[in-house]
Design a protein around this motif. Structure first.
Motif: not given
Ligand code: NAD
Length: 261
Positions: A19-21, A40-42, A158-160, A193-195
């Motif tokens: 739904a995002s990013g 799929i998203d919440r 822990l994320y690592s 650049a995502t939320p």
């Molecule tokens: N943004 C970064 O800098 C970055 C870097 C490396 C890896 N990641 C990884 O990318 C992924 C996140 O993506 P993004 O950066 O596009 O983020 P985002 O914030 O744009 O989007 C995250 C999405 O995940 C959904 N979400 C969150 N918790 C959920 C749940 N419990 N069930 C279903 N949906 C859920 C949110 O509703 C949202 O739509 C993650 O796996 C994160 O670890 C992000």
């Protein structure tokens, strides 16, 4: 839409956290390349707007709402999505979240939630999807790890741990299912650049202010900028497509050079 020359023509795809990013960019790109996508998203409202935009521009997507940190709900939604698609050729397992910054003052509940979403949901979803991919003797799975899965993250060790676990899973599944026509790879984004980057990652290390964390994040990237969601979606598209037919077990950094030094 004539899909014949498209890179995912006639493919049925599932993308989580869409739904995002980056996941949203993936839905838009995969559909533009001929795939039918179960998103799929919440976040119900976010999903509705992604799906509406895709369907009104000639693509085909449908939203499925679930909290993927809930295993029972995850199994239900994956089965529902597969039933709608009539099988699955491509899975982008993108869902994840930050983990706590501290280990010496550990928020155990938050760590467990992060482990559920980053690792357990990826395991459960892959299991469901691999069952039908094995029956077809074909399929491509892409996981989202992180540069933090390749090198240590001072922001959150822990994320690592969890994101390197994702890479271990990718390599194990890749060698186990290679002979059955199933490829498994990971994208490892640097800061994008995502939320999630601005609202979460920049705040997880309490030793530093948000401004200082932002500086630390950016100064680690030789290109000196953040990635854009579509840049990661393009890497996932390549791994998902038949163009990467001889590629499996790879953890591909898409990081502006972050892990090159
Ligand atoms: N943004 C970064 O800098 C970055 C870097 C490396 C890896 N990641 C990884 O990318 C992924 C996140 O993506 P993004 O950066 O596009 O983020 P985002 O914030 O744009 O989007 C995250 C999405 O995940 C959904 N979400 C969150 N918790 C959920 C749940 N419990 N069930 C279903 N949906 C859920 C949110 O509703 C949202 O739509 C993650 O796996 C994160 O670890 C992000």
């Amino acid at each position: 839409m004539n899909t014949n020359n498209m890179r995912l023509a006639n493919k049925r795809a599932i993308i989580t956290a869409s739904a995002s990013g980056m996941g949203k960019a993936g839905c838009q790109l995969f559909c533009a390349q001929g795939a039918r996508v179960a998103a799929i998203d919440r976040d119900r409202n976010g999903l509705e707007s992604v799906v509406e935009q895709i369907n009104s521009s000639g693509g085909e997507a449908r939203g499925f709402v679930a909290d993927l940190s809930d295993t029972a709900a995850t199994i239900d939604v994956i089965r529902e999505a597969q039933a709608w698609l009539g099988g699955v050729d491509v899975l982008w397992n993108h869902a994840g979240m930050p983990a706590p910054g501290d280990i010496d003052d550990l928020d155990l509940d938050r760590y467990r939630l992060s482990a559920e979403l980053n690792l357990t949901s990826a395991v459960v979803i892959s299991g469901e999807v691999i069952r039908s991919m094995r029956a077809n003797r074909a399929g491509s799975i892409v996981f989202t790890s992180s540069t933090s899965g390749l090198v240590g993250s001072a922001l959150s060790p822990l994320y690592s741990a969890l994101k390197s676990g994702v890479i271990g899973l990718v390599k194990g599944l890749a060698v186990r299912y290679a002979s059955e026509g199933i490829r498994v790879n990971a994208v490892c984004p640097g800061p994008v650049a995502t939320p999630m980057l601005f609202d979460d990652f920049m705040k997880v290390d309490p030793r530093f202010s948000e401004k200082e964390n932002e500086h630390r994040v950016l100064s680690a990237v030789p290109m000196g900028r953040l990635g854009q969601p579509m840049e990661i979606a393009h890497a996932a598209l390549w791994l998902a497509s038949d163009e990467a037919a001889f590629v499996t077990g790879v953890a591909l950094p898409v990081d502006g050079g972050q892990t090159a030094r």
